[in-house]
Design a protein around this motif. Sequence first.
Motif, PDB file in Angstrom:
ATOM      1  N   THR A  30      22.517  -9.258   7.098  1.00 55.20           N
ATOM      2  CA  THR A  30      23.509  -8.273   6.654  1.00 55.20           C
ATOM      3  C   THR A  30      23.189  -7.763   5.261  1.00 55.20           C
ATOM      4  OG1 THR A  30      25.863  -7.870   6.252  1.00 55.20           O
ATOM      5  CG2 THR A  30      25.051 -10.063   5.718  1.00 55.20           C
ATOM      6  N   GLN A  31      23.484  -6.493   5.066  1.00 52.45           N
ATOM      7  CA  GLN A  31      23.327  -5.877   3.748  1.00 52.45           C
ATOM      8  C   GLN A  31      24.685  -5.465   3.175  1.00 52.45           C
ATOM      9  OE1 GLN A  31      20.287  -5.787   2.292  1.00 52.45           O
ATOM     10  NE2 GLN A  31      19.588  -6.855   4.147  1.00 52.45           N
TER      11      GLN A  31
ATOM     12  N   TYR B 227      28.472 -16.542   1.119  1.00 50.27           N
ATOM     13  CA  TYR B 227      28.227 -17.412  -0.033  1.00 50.27           C
ATOM     14  C   TYR B 227      29.373 -18.408  -0.222  1.00 50.27           C
ATOM     15  CZ  TYR B 227      24.075 -15.053  -1.940  1.00 50.27           C
ATOM     16  OH  TYR B 227      22.807 -14.566  -2.147  1.00 50.27           O
TER      17      TYR B 227
ATOM     18  N   GLN C 275      30.445  -8.957   3.137  1.00 51.13           N
ATOM     19  CA  GLN C 275      30.063 -10.000   4.088  1.00 51.13           C
ATOM     20  C   GLN C 275      29.181 -11.053   3.419  1.00 51.13           C
ATOM     21  OE1 GLN C 275      28.261  -8.080   7.471  1.00 51.13           O
ATOM     22  NE2 GLN C 275      30.158  -7.058   8.085  1.00 51.13           N
ATOM     23  N   GLN C 276      28.275 -10.606   2.558  1.00 53.87           N
ATOM     24  CA  GLN C 276      27.404 -11.546   1.853  1.00 53.87           C
ATOM     25  C   GLN C 276      28.223 -12.474   0.954  1.00 53.87           C
ATOM     26  OE1 GLN C 276      24.654  -8.863  -0.107  1.00 53.87           O
ATOM     27  NE2 GLN C 276      23.123  -9.126   1.513  1.00 53.87           N
TER      28      GLN C 276
ATOM     29  N   SER D   1      28.052 -16.508  -6.740  1.00 53.96           N
ATOM     30  CA  SER D   1      27.720 -15.363  -5.887  1.00 53.96           C
ATOM     31  C   SER D   1      28.877 -14.944  -4.987  1.00 53.96           C
ATOM     32  CB  SER D   1      26.506 -15.695  -5.014  1.00 53.96           C
ATOM     33  OG  SER D   1      25.371 -15.974  -5.810  1.00 53.96           O
TER      34      SER D   1
ATOM     35  N   MET E 230      22.958 -14.405   6.339  1.00 56.14           N
ATOM     36  CA  MET E 230      22.799 -13.711   5.063  1.00 56.14           C
ATOM     37  C   MET E 230      21.617 -12.743   5.122  1.00 56.14           C
ATOM     38  SD  MET E 230      24.281 -13.680   2.006  1.00 56.14           S
ATOM     39  CE  MET E 230      24.958 -15.323   1.721  1.00 56.14           C
ATOM     40  N   HIS E 231      20.569 -13.135   5.819  1.00 59.34           N
ATOM     41  CA  HIS E 231      19.384 -12.289   5.921  1.00 59.34           C
ATOM     42  C   HIS E 231      19.617 -11.088   6.839  1.00 59.34           C
ATOM     43  CE1 HIS E 231      16.950 -14.971   3.587  1.00 59.34           C
ATOM     44  NE2 HIS E 231      17.101 -15.981   4.431  1.00 59.34           N
TER      45      HIS E 231
END
Length: 486
Positions: free
Chosen positions: A414-415, A424, A419-420, A446, A411-412
């Motif tokens: 990718t922006q 989640y 994908q986030q 989320s 998670m950290h």
Amino acid sequence: MRLDDDLKYFESPEFKDLLATYEAALEAGSQAYMEADELTDIAEYYSMVCHDDERADEAISLALQLHPDAVDPQVFKARQYMLTGDIGTAEEICRSIEDQQHREVLFLRAELLLRQDRVKQAAAMLQQASESVTEDRDFFLYDSAYVFIDYHLYEEALCFALQLEEMAPDWYKTWQIMADVYLGKEDNRTALGYIERMLDVDPFSTEAWNWSAEAHCGLQEYDEALSSTEYALAVDPENERALQLKAWILLQQGKFTDAQQLYEQLIDWNPLNEQNWLYLSYCLLDADRLDEAIDAIEKAEALSEDISPEQAGIYEQHAQILSRKGDVKGALARLDEAQAYFEPDAEIPDLDLLRARVYAENSLPEPALECIQQACQHHEEQQEAIFFQGALTFFECEYYSLANEMFAELMHRTQVPEQQAALYAYQAFCYMKMEDVEQTLSCLKSAAAAPEKLRELFAEEFPYVLPDEYYDYYYHRVYGHWPEKE
């Protein structure tokens, strides 16, 4: 000429009469006088269809005895030496043929060059020859392209195919070769355009329907692919390739029981095809019939003789079955054997990940994690993909705490919102299994932007419930009432 064209000729009444005449003469102890090309066709039939080199040699020897200067039997003899790896003898026979501009001699010379990795020289020679061909140039271009297709050299084949298309854009064989080249280049959408033109002209072509299935498989359009195989089997119910494709499609759709029935049928038809045994083992493994799966994969391994195009897959599957049986040492040994057949420049190092899975499946998470870390070190450009596959391995082996930590790390990195949201969804499932209610609810909220991933993960937990209602249903399961609406 294409192998399929030869095989179709061998099924024709004309060839069957020719073969009957030849064999009747042999049986009578006499020698039938035949033309050189006729005896060469018979030799090719014995070699390609019957796999009987002794009878093939007998036919070609008669051809050379009756017609010592004929091109076709000399080309056949040279090609036989070439196929056994005796390039020197093959070249010697080729040079001894008087008519060096005969098209079969040109194709033989091109093949000999390809066997020596002199691809550009072979292409240049055939290109130069094609420019001086005045009769049946379309067939010359067609056959030239297939010289390269046979060696999976699709860029070189395309050069000749494009010239053929310019010369004869509406010829069936042009569409055929363009489809074959683009299938080889994995440009399935372009291939389909030519295949559809073939089917418009000949809707009873099993070859075209099978190619249609292959192209749709490449595009992951499995329903369309399945329909194509059904059409092929309607035309020819005993078409082995169509049945293989249908079984493979059912595997991709997760319909293992249906696929198993087809692979058992294929094995009845052809018990010496190692690929059928390999894919049967997939079905048996899915059904948790481990002893039968082992028998099937061992049969595939014995038949493969270490030269199957599926050799790496056979060893990998053997490893997965042994892992499920708890044989860690045996599984790792099979993966070591697969190493020699594995593509060194693969995008993701599957063998490292398979080793990790073997350890994880057998309650050894620490060495599994070491395999994943090692793979990340060896393939820095693929670290995120490897790390994600490793997280999935722990997730599928129910190490939810460890998997959750890895998803959080991803998670950290990718922006990308999509994908986030998918990450989640995975975290929500992990937290649910870890009985962390608040984190489960937070992650479900989320993950709303990834409804398909939520459905994939939670469909069994909440059947007949839409993904955007999972939050409410999980809340109700835990607290006994519905959440208050904001």
